[in-house]
Design a protein around this motif. Structure first.
Motif, PDB file in Angstrom:
ATOM      1  N   SER A 198      -3.831   8.242   3.477  1.00  0.00           N
ATOM      2  CA  SER A 198      -4.770   7.265   2.934  1.00  0.00           C
ATOM      3  C   SER A 198      -6.105   7.446   3.648  1.00  0.00           C
ATOM      4  CB  SER A 198      -4.248   5.840   3.138  1.00  0.00           C
ATOM      5  OG  SER A 198      -5.214   4.894   2.726  1.00  0.00           O
ATOM      6  N   LYS A 201      -7.727   4.186   4.851  1.00  0.00           N
ATOM      7  CA  LYS A 201      -7.041   3.427   5.895  1.00  0.00           C
ATOM      8  C   LYS A 201      -6.721   4.281   7.119  1.00  0.00           C
ATOM      9  CE  LYS A 201      -4.954   0.533   2.324  1.00  0.00           C
ATOM     10  NZ  LYS A 201      -3.700   0.087   1.671  1.00  0.00           N
ATOM     11  N   GLY A 235       7.253  -0.368   1.360  1.00  0.00           N
ATOM     12  CA  GLY A 235       6.067  -0.863   2.059  1.00  0.00           C
ATOM     13  C   GLY A 235       5.119   0.257   2.444  1.00  0.00           C
ATOM     14  N   THR A 236       5.666   1.413   2.845  1.00  0.00           N
ATOM     15  CA  THR A 236       4.819   2.551   3.221  1.00  0.00           C
ATOM     16  C   THR A 236       4.035   3.070   2.025  1.00  0.00           C
ATOM     17  OG1 THR A 236       6.418   3.188   4.927  1.00  0.00           O
ATOM     18  CG2 THR A 236       4.819   4.844   4.258  1.00  0.00           C
ATOM     19  N   LYS A 238       3.096   1.397  -0.648  1.00  0.00           N
ATOM     20  CA  LYS A 238       2.044   0.438  -0.981  1.00  0.00           C
ATOM     21  C   LYS A 238       0.900   0.513   0.023  1.00  0.00           C
ATOM     22  CE  LYS A 238       2.203  -2.356  -3.747  1.00  0.00           C
ATOM     23  NZ  LYS A 238       1.679  -2.365  -5.145  1.00  0.00           N
ATOM     24  N   ASN A 239       1.225   0.788   1.276  1.00  0.00           N
ATOM     25  CA  ASN A 239       0.199   0.844   2.311  1.00  0.00           C
ATOM     26  C   ASN A 239      -0.663   2.098   2.186  1.00  0.00           C
ATOM     27  OD1 ASN A 239      -1.027  -0.055   4.896  1.00  0.00           O
ATOM     28  ND2 ASN A 239      -0.068   1.826   5.676  1.00  0.00           N
TER      29      ASN A 239
END
Length: 254
Positions: A198, A201, A235-236, A238-239
C-alpha cells in the motif's frame, strides 16, 4: 594353410565347401590375387552369416549382465514404470485454473486457451528475476473460487504462469482470508516472490514460495498446506487496499 584352426572360428571356405579357412590363411592366399584354397585350388568365399554368428546363439541377457532372471525382470519393470510415469505426466491434460471455466486443455495450449477463451484477462511478458507490478481489484476475489487476474509469459522459455486470486469459503471477516498464487504449465520447478503493498499507507506483506504445477492439486486448501501462496487475512486485505478498492501486487519469478 593353418592346421590349428577351429571350425567355429572359420570365416571363409573353399568353393567346394569342404575346406574351412581362417582369416589369417585367407590373407595369405589373397596376396597373389584371387584367393585360392591351398588344398583343392578352388576359389575361397565367405561362410554364411548363420555360421559366422553361430557362437552368439546361446548369449542371453542373464549371461551378458551376469544377473539372475528375477533381477533382470525387476530392473526392466522398474525402468518401464518410470518411463510410463514420466510419459503420462508429460502428456497429461490439465484443467484451466480460472473459475468457472475448468475446461480440459493441453499444457502447451494454455496460453492459446486464454487468448481465445478469456480474452478479457491481461497477458504480461516477463523475464526471470524481473519484477511485474499488477493492480488488482478486490472485486476479483470470490469466496470459494479461484480467479485468474493475469497470465504471464516467461521469456525466453515461453512457459505460462497464471496469477490466481482465491478467497475462503467463509464470509466472516474474522475467519475469511485471501490467497494469491502462481500456477504454471511447465514441469520445471520455479519459485516466486509475491508482495502486496500500500504506497499510501507505507505497509506491505510479502512471501517467497514455490510455483504450483498445473497438474498438481490446485484446491485452495491444498495450496495453503503446500505453502505455495501469499496468505492474507481479511483485515490485512482491507488494510492494504487503497481507497478505490485496489491492491498493488508485485511478482518476481525465480
Amino acid at each position: 594353410m593353418s592346421h590349428t584352426y577351429n571350425d567355429k572360428a572359420a570365416l571363409y571356405k573353399c568353393n567346394m565347401g569342404k575346406h574351412p579357412i581362417c582369416y589369417t590363411c585367407f590373407l595369405r592366399a589373397s596376396k597373389n590375387g584371387n584367393p585360392l584354397c591351398p588344398k583343392c585350388n578352388s576359389l575361397v568365399m565367405k561362410t554364411s552369416s548363420s555360421a559366422i554368428f553361430k557362437r552368439s546363439e546361446n548369449v542371453t541377457v542373464e549371461k551378458l549382465f551376469q544377473l539372475p532372471t528375477e533381477k533382470i525382470n525387476a530392473l526392466l519393470y522398474r525402468s518401464t514404470e518410470k518411463l510410463n510415469d514420466a510419459t503420462e505426466k508429460h502428456w497429461a491434460p490439465i484443467k484451466c485454473p480460472h473459475s468457472p471455466c475448468g475446461k480440459t486443455v493441453n499444457p502447451s495450449s494454455l496460453h492459446s486457451h486464454f487468448i481465445y477463451e478469456h480474452s478479457n484477462i491481461p497477458i504480461y511478458q516477463l523475464t526471470r528475476g524481473s519484477e511485474l507490478q499488477v493492480l488488482t481489484e478486490l472485486s476479483h476475489l470470490e469466496h470459494g473460487a479461484s480467479r485468474c487476474i493475469g497470465l504471464i509469459e516467461l521469456l525466453p522459455s515461453g512457459c505460462s504462469f497464471c496469477i490466481l486470486a482465491s478467497a475462503s469459503e467463509e464470509c466472516d471477516p474474522l475467519l475469511g482470508y485471501a490467497v494469491y498464487w502462481l500456477v504454471t504449465n511447465s514441469q520445471k520447478q520455479y519459485q516466486c516472490t509475491l508482495e502486496t503493498l500500500s504506497p499510501s499507507k507505507a505497509s506491505s506483506c510479502a512471501t517467497f514460495c514455490k510455483v504450483i504445477e498445473a497438474r498438481n492439486n490446485s484446491s485452495i486448501t491444498a495450496i495453503i498446506k503446500a505453502m505455495g501462496c501469499l496468505f492474507l487475512s481479511y483485515g490485512t486485505v482491507k488494510n492494504l487496499a487503497d481507497d478505490f478498492g485496489k491492491l498493488h501486487l508485485c511478482i518476481v519469478i525465480h
